[in-house]
Design a protein around this motif. Structure first.
Motif, PDB file in Angstrom:
ATOM      1  N   ASP A  66      10.535 131.095 -19.681  1.00  9.87           N
ATOM      2  CA  ASP A  66       9.808 130.338 -20.687  1.00  9.87           C
ATOM      3  C   ASP A  66       8.541 131.097 -21.075  1.00  9.87           C
ATOM      4  O   ASP A  66       8.071 131.963 -20.321  1.00  9.87           O
ATOM      5  N   VAL A  67       7.996 130.777 -22.234  1.00 12.01           N
ATOM      6  CA  VAL A  67       6.724 131.373 -22.632  1.00 12.01           C
ATOM      7  C   VAL A  67       5.668 131.048 -21.571  1.00 12.01           C
ATOM      8  O   VAL A  67       5.540 129.902 -21.146  1.00 12.01           O
ATOM      9  N   GLY A  68       4.972 132.077 -21.140  1.00 12.95           N
ATOM     10  CA  GLY A  68       3.991 131.926 -20.066  1.00 12.95           C
ATOM     11  C   GLY A  68       4.479 132.428 -18.726  1.00 12.95           C
ATOM     12  O   GLY A  68       3.682 132.592 -17.797  1.00 12.95           O
ATOM     13  N   SER A  69       5.793 132.667 -18.610  1.00 10.11           N
ATOM     14  CA  SER A  69       6.352 133.147 -17.337  1.00 10.11           C
ATOM     15  C   SER A  69       5.841 134.556 -17.024  1.00 10.11           C
ATOM     16  O   SER A  69       5.838 135.426 -17.899  1.00 10.11           O
ATOM     17  N   PRO A  70       5.430 134.798 -15.773  1.00 13.99           N
ATOM     18  CA  PRO A  70       5.031 136.153 -15.386  1.00 13.99           C
ATOM     19  C   PRO A  70       6.266 137.032 -15.236  1.00 13.99           C
ATOM     20  O   PRO A  70       7.338 136.546 -14.873  1.00 13.99           O
ATOM     21  N   VAL A  71       6.125 138.322 -15.519  1.00 14.75           N
ATOM     22  CA  VAL A  71       7.240 139.257 -15.401  1.00 14.75           C
ATOM     23  C   VAL A  71       6.759 140.569 -14.800  1.00 14.75           C
ATOM     24  O   VAL A  71       5.634 141.019 -15.060  1.00 14.75           O
ATOM     25  N   ASN A  72       7.628 141.171 -13.984  1.00 14.32           N
ATOM     26  CA  ASN A  72       7.341 142.493 -13.431  1.00 14.32           C
ATOM     27  C   ASN A  72       7.687 143.553 -14.467  1.00 14.32           C
ATOM     28  O   ASN A  72       8.765 143.513 -15.068  1.00 14.32           O
ATOM     29  N   LEU A  73       6.793 144.529 -14.651  1.00 14.11           N
ATOM     30  CA  LEU A  73       6.990 145.560 -15.665  1.00 14.11           C
ATOM     31  C   LEU A  73       6.892 146.956 -15.056  1.00 14.11           C
ATOM     32  O   LEU A  73       6.035 147.212 -14.212  1.00 14.11           O
ATOM     33  N   GLU A  74       7.792 147.824 -15.521  1.00 14.60           N
ATOM     34  CA  GLU A  74       7.755 149.230 -15.095  1.00 14.60           C
ATOM     35  C   GLU A  74       8.294 150.100 -16.216  1.00 14.60           C
ATOM     36  O   GLU A  74       9.348 149.810 -16.788  1.00 14.60           O
TER      37      GLU A  74
END
Length: 205
Positions: free
Chosen positions: A77-85
């Motif tokens: 959902d909008v606002g969800s944290p996500v891991n980025l690489e």
């Protein structure tokens, strides 16, 4: 190719659902500082292609229906944290292990056991993936390269499980620090195990 070393904890800030896909808008100033159209960025372990880079350290990416159904991206959902690489650069150190960004399936957080300096997280996974997971081996959970500390099965749960021990840095800087029991997570098993299985199967046919 990626290494499973999360560079940044970003957030989903926009989502447009289409008939057979979705366009995600993700905020991540670190991974977008040198990003361009066509670059690859892993979002919770899923390799996505940058459509465009927008002001405020944001980028958009299209996700097809199959990926939405086979990964946890469909439930974000909008606002969800996500891991980025960002994709690994040739000549850089391989801090984690070889990660393709091709999610093999999903699992669920079954239990969390806090310790004095780390936390043990138990994750259930389907039998089709369990055969590739071994103690002290590598696995990617939501794009995070982790070492398996234990494997097993329980009569109370239809799925097999594995455990990982998370250090304070991982708890603080990735989504795994806040993944409650029941949370759906993306799993990518060690690709070397899959190649070995394929070679052995072909050799015995």
């Amino acid at each position: 190719m990626f290494t499973g070393i999360v560079e940044e904890l970003g957030a989903l800030v926009g989502r447009e659902d289409l008939t057979d896909a979705a366009r995600l808008l993700i905020e991540g100033p670190t991974v977008t500082c040198d990003a361009r159209h066509g670059d690859s960025i892993a979002v919770n372990g899923v390799c996505l292609t940058v459509v465009d880079v927008q002001p405020g350290g944001r980028f958009s990416a299209d996700v097809m229906r199959e990926t939405l159904e086979r990964s946890s991206l469909g439930s974000l959902d909008v606002g969800s944290p996500v891991n980025l690489e960002r994709a690994a650069a040739l000549g850089s150190r391989l801090g984690g292990h070889i990660v393709q960004g091709h999610v093999d399936g999903t699992g669920r957080v079954l239990a969390r056991t806090p310790g004095q300096h780390w936390e043990v997280v138990r994750i259930g996974l389907p039998a089709s993936l369990a055969r590739y997971v071994v103690e002290k081996g590598s696995i990617t959970v939501d794009g995070t390269s982790l070492t398996v500390s234990a494997v097993g099965s329980s009569p109370e749960d239809p799925d097999d499980y594995f455990e990982v021990s998370l250090i304070p840095t991982t708890l603080e800087l990735t989504t795994l620090g806040r993944a409650a029991v029941g949370t759906l997570v993306n799993l990518e098993v060690d690709v070397i195990a899959k190649y070995v299985e394929r070679l052995v199967t072909k050799a015995t046919e």
